[in-house]
Scaffold this active site. Structure first.
Site, PDB file in Angstrom:
ATOM      1  N   TYR A  18      49.049  45.417  40.718  1.00 55.25           N
ATOM      2  CA  TYR A  18      50.129  44.441  40.865  1.00 55.25           C
ATOM      3  C   TYR A  18      50.256  43.609  39.588  1.00 55.25           C
ATOM      4  CZ  TYR A  18      53.060  40.863  43.046  1.00 55.25           C
ATOM      5  OH  TYR A  18      54.093  40.004  43.354  1.00 55.25           O
ATOM      6  N   HIS A  22      53.443  43.584  36.853  1.00 53.76           N
ATOM      7  CA  HIS A  22      54.156  42.345  36.527  1.00 53.76           C
ATOM      8  C   HIS A  22      53.983  41.952  35.062  1.00 53.76           C
ATOM      9  CE1 HIS A  22      54.914  42.044  40.795  1.00 53.76           C
ATOM     10  NE2 HIS A  22      55.805  41.116  40.496  1.00 53.76           N
ATOM     11  N   TYR A  41      59.458  31.211  38.303  1.00 53.10           N
ATOM     12  CA  TYR A  41      58.988  32.129  39.345  1.00 53.10           C
ATOM     13  C   TYR A  41      57.494  32.308  39.127  1.00 53.10           C
ATOM     14  CZ  TYR A  41      59.594  36.130  42.588  1.00 53.10           C
ATOM     15  OH  TYR A  41      59.562  36.986  43.653  1.00 53.10           O
ATOM     16  N   TRP A  76      63.016  47.995  41.408  1.00 52.76           N
ATOM     17  CA  TRP A  76      61.710  47.315  41.377  1.00 52.76           C
ATOM     18  C   TRP A  76      61.037  47.395  42.741  1.00 52.76           C
ATOM     19  CZ3 TRP A  76      58.534  45.793  37.686  1.00 52.76           C
ATOM     20  CH2 TRP A  76      57.472  44.944  38.018  1.00 52.76           C
ATOM     21  N   TRP A  77      61.800  47.141  43.780  1.00 52.67           N
ATOM     22  CA  TRP A  77      61.232  47.237  45.128  1.00 52.67           C
ATOM     23  C   TRP A  77      60.678  48.632  45.385  1.00 52.67           C
ATOM     24  CZ3 TRP A  77      65.784  44.791  48.323  1.00 52.67           C
ATOM     25  CH2 TRP A  77      65.771  43.399  48.152  1.00 52.67           C
TER      26      TRP A  77
END
Length: 104
Positions: A18, A22, A41, A76-77
């Site tokens: 993860y 990112h 964010y 992205w999802w």
């Protein structure tokens, strides 16, 4: 400006992947987030529960909702679905959190 917080869940053992994804976030996704009014964010990780806590500052809810309709977001999802809990449309399963305190 609107502040939003929510939680999501990673699959066991996927924290490093993860982070890697990112750290290499796609420029077109960053562009979409910023052009849709996202100014901040942050994502935090709880290693004991695999829960991700996200905090966002944005211009308004309508712009935030529009991000989900962009190609960059949908891609992205799909890219992230193998490492976290997702809905049938690949969007992360998320639970919005309510603000109970704000020190100003």
């Amino acid at each position: 400006m609107i502040q939003k917080a929510f939680k999501m869940k990673l699959f066991e053992g996927k924290e490093e992947e993860y982070k890697k994804r990112h750290n290499e976030i796609w420029p077109d996704l960053v562009k979409e987030l910023k052009s849709h009014g996202t100014s901040k964010y942050l994502i935090f990780y709880d290693k004991d529960t695999n829960i991700l806590f996200s905090y966002i500052e944005m211009e308004n809810e309508e712009l935030w909702d529009e991000i989900a309709e962009t190609d960059a977001c949908k891609k992205w999802w799909a890219f992230m679905k193998d490492i976290m809990e997702t809905n049938p449309d690949n969007s992360p399963i998320s639970v919005e959190l309510s603000n109970v305190f704000n020190l100003k």
